[in-house]
Write an enzyme that holds these catalytic residues in place. Structure first.
Site, PDB file in Angstrom:
ATOM      1  N   GLY A   1       0.819  -1.212   0.000  1.00 18.79           N
ATOM      2  CA  GLY A   1       0.000   0.000   0.000  1.00 18.79           C
ATOM      3  C   GLY A   1       0.850   1.257   0.000  1.00 18.79           C
ATOM      4  O   GLY A   1       0.380   2.326   0.386  1.00 18.79           O
TER       5      GLY A   1
ATOM      6  N   ASP B   1      -2.067   8.531  -6.246  1.00 17.61           N
ATOM      7  CA  ASP B   1      -0.728   7.954  -6.181  1.00 17.61           C
ATOM      8  C   ASP B   1       0.276   8.620  -7.121  1.00 17.61           C
ATOM      9  O   ASP B   1       1.351   9.047  -6.680  1.00 17.61           O
ATOM     10  CB  ASP B   1      -0.796   6.440  -6.413  1.00 17.61           C
TER      11      ASP B   1
END
Ligand code: GLA
Length: 413
Positions: free
Chosen positions: A150, A198
């Site tokens: 993650g 991200d």
């Protein structure tokens, strides 16, 4: 221990992060030469991973997020070839991919190499727009970021690949364009319907800062986090769920369904972030209870993330940390993406002196907890997390203290 990166020696106690990075890249360069042969030395790049502190599961709901880049990430060694062939390999995965510049793979192979191939396809388009062409090359990937934890190893690979190609072929695209190429590769070629957080967190990173990113309009700002007084720990449960991608996609769909049910009652709403808490409260009775829980997490997490930003701006890090810990409870009870190992680490962190807040980071279903703590409390935190986790699960989590990072860049050795 660091998962998936056994090829690089662990840091010596006396090493600075900069020395550790340079030593790892020297090792990576030697691995490149062992695989592709000596001759001209390759150019080297580094691209960080990221950890998100606030705004969980908000990016694909148009909400705000507060990630920061970390000083662990992906290594790249790239050397152009005159014959137009492209060879891709990784120190972390077996196998190698080879093809002609004029015959890029047209569909994903469901392997790690889909990420750089997707980026390459995007960069070819941009090169043509500049009247150029990306030629042959050999490129070795590696790194020291735990995969599947993650911490966004995929965005780290994608943005870093875009930068290495852009600089090697003189395109010199701005960072935002590299971010767009990375996002287009993940969505268009790899086929992951990911949010925007991200690649932005990696591509727009600035050392010593959290990134404030509003995912509705992609506006962003840097917010200083004083590393002299505060530290960020990441504790990895080492739990990896094979079905995590499916469960993530399911949350995306549930949020879409909640929006479809609520939007008619919220004038102008285009994403779940736009739904006001009072609208949700007044419509709850008619909503599927599961969708109501998902919507409640999103709507309140938006408010928590704004509250966390306000706390940071007034220097109230305890207030910021309290929002992190509340966010975890919501991820556990309403969004239902936690697992007992993550809950145990959050509880254990909360019991440690000097800890300001803790919550799961990334998508959940395993992976890591992020902890915000006062400098000086590191030793006690590590001991507390290891002790409590071992008592419950009979093994240790991996606890690390990451520094910030200034973003993807070429490293001259
Ligand atoms: C994953 C995704 C991100 C974001 C988080 C949840 O890490 O890659 O885009 O949705 O989950 O906040």
């Amino acid at each position: 221990m660091r998962c998936g990166c056994a090829r690089y020696a662990l840091p010596a106690v006396s090493e600075t992060p900069r020395q550790e990075l340079e030593r790892s890249l020297l090792e990576h360069r030697a691995l490149f030469q062992a695989r592709f042969g000596g001759g001209e030395v390759p150019r080297m790049w580094f691209s960080p991973g990221r950890v998100n502190l606030m705004g969980a599961h908000l990016d694909y709901n148009g909400g705000p997020v507060m990630p920061t880049a970390i000083d662990r990430g992906t290594f790249f060694a790239l050397r152009p070839r005159a014959d137009g062939r492209i060879r891709l390999a990784s120190t972390l995965e077996p196998g190698e991919l080879e093809f002609e510049t004029e015959a890029l793979p047209s569909s994903p192979a469901r392997r790690w190499s889909d990420y750089p191939v997707g980026v390459l396809r995007e960069m070819q388009v941009r090169a043509r727009e500049h009247g150029r062409r990306i030629g042959g090359f050999e490129l070795l990937f590696g790194g020291n970021l735990p995969v599947g934890a993650g911490l966004s190893s995929s965005a780290s690979i994608c943005v870093g690949t875009a930068l290495a190609l852009s600089q090697t072929w003189g395109l010199d695209l701005p960072r935002l364009e590299l971010v767009r190429a990375a996002l287009a590769a993940e969505r268009g070629f790899v086929g992951v319907q990911c949010g925007i957080m991200d690649p932005y967190a990696v591509g727009l990173a600035r050392a010593g800062s959290l990134l404030w990113l509003d995912c509705k309009d992609a506006s962003s700002a840097w917010m200083p986090l004083d590393a002299r007084h505060y530290s960020i720990a990441v504790a990895d449960t080492l739990v990896r769920r094979e079905l995590a991608q499916g469960a993530f996609n399911e949350r995306v769909r549930q949020c879409e369904r909640a929006l479809a049910a609520l939007a008619p009652h919220q004038p102008g709403a285009t994403c779940l972030r736009d739904v006001r808490p009072e609208t949700l409260d007044s419509r709850r009775a008619g909503l599927d209870p599961l969708l109501a829980r998902r919507a409640e997490h999103v709507v309140r997490e938006v408010a928590r993330t704004f509250a966390a930003r306000a706390a940071l701006l007034r220097g109230d890090l305890a207030g910021f940390g309290a929002e992190m810990t509340r966010a975890h409870a919501s991820l556990r009870d309403l969004f239902e993406v936690s697992v007992p190992e993550l809950d145990a680490l959050v509880d254990a962190a909360g019991a440690c002196e000097g800890v300001l807040g803790a919550r799961l980071t990334g998508a959940g279903f395993g992976g890591c907890v992020v902890v915000l703590l006062r400098r000086g409390a590191e030793t006690e935190l590590r001991a507390g997390l290891e002790r409590e986790f071992r008592a419950r699960f009979g093994r240790s989590p991996v606890v690390e203290f990451f520094g910030g990072d200034e973003g993807p860049r070429e490293i001259l050795l």
